[in-house]
Structures are given as structure tokens and as C-alpha cells.
Write a protein that holds these residues in place. Structure first.
Motif, PDB file in Angstrom:
ATOM      1  N   LEU A 274       0.850  -1.198   0.000  1.00  0.00           N
ATOM      2  CA  LEU A 274       0.000   0.000   0.000  1.00  0.00           C
ATOM      3  C   LEU A 274       0.889   1.254   0.000  1.00  0.00           C
ATOM      4  O   LEU A 274       1.110   1.887   1.030  1.00  0.00           O
ATOM      5  N   LYS A 275       1.397   1.593  -1.172  1.00  0.00           N
ATOM      6  CA  LYS A 275       2.289   2.750  -1.326  1.00  0.00           C
ATOM      7  C   LYS A 275       1.460   3.985  -1.699  1.00  0.00           C
ATOM      8  O   LYS A 275       1.498   4.471  -2.827  1.00  0.00           O
ATOM      9  N   MET A 276       0.727   4.481  -0.732  1.00  0.00           N
ATOM     10  CA  MET A 276      -0.143   5.628  -0.993  1.00  0.00           C
ATOM     11  C   MET A 276       0.650   6.929  -1.008  1.00  0.00           C
ATOM     12  O   MET A 276       1.676   7.054  -0.324  1.00  0.00           O
ATOM     13  N   GLU A 277       0.132   7.884  -1.781  1.00  0.00           N
ATOM     14  CA  GLU A 277       0.791   9.185  -1.865  1.00  0.00           C
ATOM     15  C   GLU A 277       0.825   9.865  -0.496  1.00  0.00           C
ATOM     16  O   GLU A 277      -0.151   9.818   0.261  1.00  0.00           O
ATOM     17  N   ILE A 278       1.945  10.481  -0.187  1.00  0.00           N
ATOM     18  CA  ILE A 278       2.074  11.219   1.068  1.00  0.00           C
ATOM     19  C   ILE A 278       1.521  12.627   0.874  1.00  0.00           C
ATOM     20  O   ILE A 278       1.854  13.328  -0.084  1.00  0.00           O
ATOM     21  N   ILE A 279       0.665  13.035   1.786  1.00  0.00           N
ATOM     22  CA  ILE A 279       0.069  14.364   1.736  1.00  0.00           C
ATOM     23  C   ILE A 279       0.722  15.230   2.806  1.00  0.00           C
ATOM     24  O   ILE A 279       0.554  14.981   4.001  1.00  0.00           O
ATOM     25  N   PRO A 280       1.501  16.244   2.425  1.00  0.00           N
ATOM     26  CA  PRO A 280       2.094  17.123   3.437  1.00  0.00           C
ATOM     27  C   PRO A 280       1.058  18.102   3.981  1.00  0.00           C
ATOM     28  O   PRO A 280       0.415  18.828   3.221  1.00  0.00           O
ATOM     29  N   ASN A 281       0.854  18.076   5.271  1.00  0.00           N
ATOM     30  CA  ASN A 281      -0.142  18.936   5.914  1.00  0.00           C
ATOM     31  C   ASN A 281       0.582  19.927   6.827  1.00  0.00           C
ATOM     32  O   ASN A 281       0.960  19.582   7.949  1.00  0.00           O
ATOM     33  N   PRO A 282       0.810  21.162   6.344  1.00  0.00           N
ATOM     34  CA  PRO A 282       1.532  22.143   7.161  1.00  0.00           C
ATOM     35  C   PRO A 282       0.657  22.711   8.273  1.00  0.00           C
ATOM     36  O   PRO A 282      -0.529  22.985   8.065  1.00  0.00           O
ATOM     37  N   LYS A 283       1.239  22.882   9.441  1.00  0.00           N
ATOM     38  CA  LYS A 283       0.528  23.469  10.569  1.00  0.00           C
ATOM     39  C   LYS A 283       1.486  24.357  11.349  1.00  0.00           C
ATOM     40  O   LYS A 283       2.711  24.297  11.164  1.00  0.00           O
ATOM     41  N   GLU A 284       0.903  25.174  12.220  1.00  0.00           N
ATOM     42  CA  GLU A 284       1.720  25.950  13.153  1.00  0.00           C
ATOM     43  C   GLU A 284       1.260  25.614  14.564  1.00  0.00           C
ATOM     44  O   GLU A 284       0.091  25.787  14.908  1.00  0.00           O
ATOM     45  N   VAL A 285       2.182  25.111  15.372  1.00  0.00           N
ATOM     46  CA  VAL A 285       1.879  24.691  16.737  1.00  0.00           C
ATOM     47  C   VAL A 285       2.847  25.401  17.683  1.00  0.00           C
ATOM     48  O   VAL A 285       4.066  25.291  17.529  1.00  0.00           O
ATOM     49  N   ASP A 286       2.293  26.121  18.643  1.00  0.00           N
ATOM     50  CA  ASP A 286       3.124  26.875  19.599  1.00  0.00           C
ATOM     51  C   ASP A 286       4.130  27.777  18.886  1.00  0.00           C
ATOM     52  O   ASP A 286       5.281  27.917  19.310  1.00  0.00           O
TER      53      ASP A 286
END
Length: 457
Positions: A301-313
Motif C-alpha cells: 500500500l504505497k499511498m501518496e504522502i500528503i504534506p499537511n503544514p501546521k503551526e503549533v506553539d
């Protein structure tokens, strides 16, 4: 299994390869894309219905496991703990309704459909305590945790915990694509296979329309489909999701981010997108358990990686996630099913909560059903201002939920509240501009009106 400091080098390698991997996902050969036929994305109305024979229904249900994705918190709506314990209708929570639905099936047909909750490390402890209330129900409830990965510091590409962020905020659950390996790693998949279970129905716990559908289950068993993804037409309220395409002879999920620039980066809200072949919203579906086992064991199961940018602290971080729908291309004889919009009823915000708590829907045996008095096939468009964002604030602003069966759209902003037995029809806008609280009085009937103050009532 959860990522630990022992495999952080592999994680960094994955991050280093992110650009390349994402590039592959984004540059699909456009000439190879074909519009799916009715054999690939099957119209629901063309499926053979299930007979009223109780024994046939029992045989179908005996092959089924219901799995709800329960890793999300209710923070967006101002709640703490698992989102599934927010009260959505008649004092009942998402989880209450799910258990009631399955219990009614088990009681009616003499079957034992189990309920499985995939938790995250954020929801596990609370969920374990909550499910104790269902001890006497006729539903076997199982739980397992999905994986736990370290957030990545965006400008350094290093795991945040390695830089001292060792509390919960340093980690994240890696998206619902993780459901397949985590179900396998938990030992639950093998246990269900040993019980004679064949298919697992996967859906978000906050999707009130995602109920067991025997017609789809029967179709999959008869046609030996290993994967079925439900899709339904988009509306103005939908801002996410992809669509199913036929690609090199197999069904595949196409996300809008994968549309090449020369074909136009269409807005998810655009009329062009909604009227095009991309205009579907994914609602999850059914998957063959033995196929999951085979693919996970083979690491296929080589699914595409989805980069999810966030800002924490104050720190910009990346979460590398996968989507369950992207796995469809790895399963044999996979299909989509174009289901009615009624199977997609998520509650992501208090505007959705207003819809499901109103007279637009009724509640019978745990099932939220649309009021037949509504002649418009689409739901009203609801926009509530930030004053309504938290569930507690939302509830305090309504003495009772207005009647909206004949409403087309509602937009509310400012310090506004509603009395009891209010009826809203047509297009209604309520705006408090003067700094004085504006209250729609008890019993008011508002139709096709812009209200900016008491004088407009």
C-alpha cells in the motif's frame, strides 16, 4: 505501529523524498485518464436490491464489520475529548446513534455485527471510559489505536521530539490512510477473519449518513470486489475531496492537487469544478478483509504522502499523512458507487449541527432521516458567524432550533440570538451592526429578508 525514536532515520528519509514523491502524485499522465464507465463507478440505482428474506439479510450482515474513524477531537467546535461524544440530536451523541443503529440491526436479524473504533492517542483514554456505558447493549465494541508519528520541523526537516518537544503536541496521527496497517497490526483483522467476517465498512464517526447499506454489501460479495468507495455529487458546501477516474485500466482517486497546471487549478468551490467530471465527494466505503491482510503483509500500500503544514506553539511543522481513498488502486476489481447525497451528512461545524438538529431531519431507531416535507433536494446553505463557532455558544443563542424546511440560505453575523418556534424561509440574512444584541423574537416568521436591526423585524 507507532513511529518511535528507533525509526526516526527512516522518517527523515521519507521527508527528504517528499518533493519527489509528491511530484509523482501531481504529474499524472493526463492522456491516460478516462472517465469511469458505469462498471467502474456503479450507479446506486442500478444495483440489485436485497430481498425481504430475513435469512438472506442475516447472511450478509454476518460477513460485516463496521469501523468508525474516531481519532478526531471536537476542538474545532470548542469541545474537549473525542468528537464522537458531541450531542447532535435529541440528547444523543454520534457514538450513541452508531451503537443504536447497529444494535437495531443485530436485534432485528439475529446477527452479531461488531463495532470497531479506530482511536488516536488523543482520543484513546476518553473513548475507553465512554464505551463502558454500552456494556449491556447487543453490540460487541472493539477499539484500537492508529499509529503515532512525530511532527517534523518544517524548516529543518527533523522530528520535533528530537528537538525537545516530547509532549503530545510533538506527535500526530497520520491520517485515515493508516486504517489498513493499524487494523492489521492491532490483531483485530485476524480475529475477525477467524470469525468468518469478510468486509469492513469504514466511515467517519461524524458522518450521520454513513449507515450500513445491504445493497452495496450484496453487490460486492456477488461480484468479488475487493474495494468499494462511495462517492456523491458535490454541493456548494463541499470544499474538499477528489473524484474517481479510470487510469491504466484501474479505478483511482484523483485529488484536485493532482490536476496539471495546464488543465487549470480549479477552485474546489468553482461552478466549473462542480459541473465537471471531478464533481464528487468521497464518503468512504467497504473493503475486503483478506485483501487488506495480503496488501499490508506485502507492504504494497504505497499511498501518496500528503504534506499537511501546521503551526503549533509558534513553530511551523509538517504532518505527513495518507488518505484511505488513495489505496483503491491497489485492490483487485475495485469499484466506486455513486450513492445518494443522503449518505454524506458530516457534522464539521455548528452550521452542520443546525441542519441535523432542525426539522429538516427526523430521528428513528438511531437513523437520521431527511424530512419528506422538504421539496428542494439540496440542503439550505448555512453561514454562522464566529459567535456561533463553539457548541456551547451555539446552543446559548437558540431557545429552540428554527424551522428551516423551506429555507434556501441563512447567513448570521454579530451578537444575534433566536427565540423559540422561529420559522425561516427563503433567503435570510441577519446582521447585528450596531453593537446592540439582536434577538429574533419567539414565534417570528422570517421569509426572504435582510435583518440589520429590530426595526427590520
Amino acid at each position: 505501529m507507532a513511529a518511535t525514536t528507533a525509526n526516526l532515520p527512516q522518517l527523515k528519509s521519507a521527508v527528504d523524498g517528499l518533493t519527489e514523491m509528491s511530484g509523482e502524485a501531481h504529474h499524472i499522465e493526463w492522456s491516460k485518464i478516462q472517465t469511469p464507465t458505469d462498471e467502474i463507478v456503479v450507479p446506486y440505482e442500478k444495483m440489485a436490491s436485497v430481498s425481504e428474506d430475513v435469512s438472506e439479510t442475516k447472511n450478509l450482515l454476518d460477513k460485516l464489520v463496521v469501523l468508525k474513524l474516531n481519532g478526531g477531537l471536537g476542538t474545532t467546535m470548542g469541545c474537549t475529548g473525542p468528537k464522537s461524544v458531541i450531542e447532535v440530536r435529541d440528547g444523543l451523541t454520534f457514538l450513541d446513534l452508531i451503537v443504536i443503529q447497529i444494535e437495531n440491526l443485530n436485534n432485528k436479524y439475529g446477527c452479531k455485527v461488531p463495532l470497531v473504533l479506530m482511536n488516536s492517542f488523543n482520543t484513546h483514554d476518553d473513548t475507553q471510559k465512554i464505551v463502558e456505558k454500552y456494556t449491556n447493549s447487543n453490540v460487541d465494541i472493539h477499539t484500537f489505536n492508529q499509529s503515532k508519528y512525530p511532527r517534523v520541523v518544517a524548516d529543518e526537516f527533523v522530528p520535533w521530539p528530537s528537538k525537545g518537544k516530547t509532549d503530545k503536541d510533538g506527535w500526530y496521527p497520520p491520517g485515515h490512510g493508516d486504517v489498513f496497517p493499524s487494523l492489521m497490526n492491532s490483531g483485530k483483522l485476524d480475529a475477525f477473519l477467524a470469525q468468518g467476517k469478510e468486509y469492513v465498512f469504514v466511515a467517519n464517526s461524524d458522518n450521520l449518513g454513513a449507515i450500513v447499506d445491504l445493497t452495496i454489501l450484496k453487490h460486492l460479495i456477488q461480484n468479488k470486489n475487493e474495494y468499494c468507495m462511495e462517492v456523491t455529487p458535490k454541493t456548494l458546501a463541499d470544499v474538499k475531496g477528489g473524484t474517481l477516474i479510470s487510469y491504466e485500466g484501474k479505478v483511482q482517486l484523483l485529488e484536485i492537487a493532482q490536476v496539471p497546471d495546464e488543465h487549470g487549478k480549479l477552485s474546489m468551490n468553482s461552478n466549473q469544478l462542480r459541473s465537471s467530471r471531478y464533481s464528487t465527494q468521497t464518503t468512504y466505503g467497504l473493503t475486503f478483509l483478506k485483501a487488506i491482510k495480503k496488501l499490508v503483509e506485502a507492504d504494497a500500500l504505497k499511498m501518496e504522502i500528503i504534506p499537511n503544514p501546521k503551526e503549533v506553539d509558534g513553530v511551523k511543522v509538517l504532518q505527513l499523512e495518507t488518505a484511505a481513498g488513495a489505496a483503491i488502486r491497489f485492490f483487485d476489481n475495485a469499484i466506486g458507487v455513486n450513492v445518494p447525497r443522503s449518505r454524506f451528512l458530516p457534522v464539521k461545524a455548528t452550521s452542520d449541527l443546525l441542519l441535523v438538529q432542525s426539522d429538516l431531519y427526523t430521528l428513528v431507531d438511531g437513523f437520521v432521516t431527511r424530512n419528506s416535507a422538504r421539496t428542494n433536494p439540496s440542503n439550505p446553505s448555512i453561514e454562522l458567524g464566529p459567535e456561533f463557532k463553539k457548541v456551547s455558544n451555539f446552543l446559548s443563542r437558540f431557545k429552540s432550533i428554527p424551522s428551516i424546511v423551506e429555507l434556501d440560505s441563512l447567513k448570521v453575523s454579530g451578537d444575534v440570538s433566536f427565540g423559540s418556534s422561529v420559522v425561516l424561509k427563503g433567503k435570510v440574512t441577519v446582521t447585528e451592526k450596531s453593537g446592540v444584541k439582536l434577538e429574533i423574537p419567539d414565534g417570528a416568521m422570517v421569509e426572504n429578508k435582510d435583518i440589520n436591526g429590530p426595526e427590520d423585524l
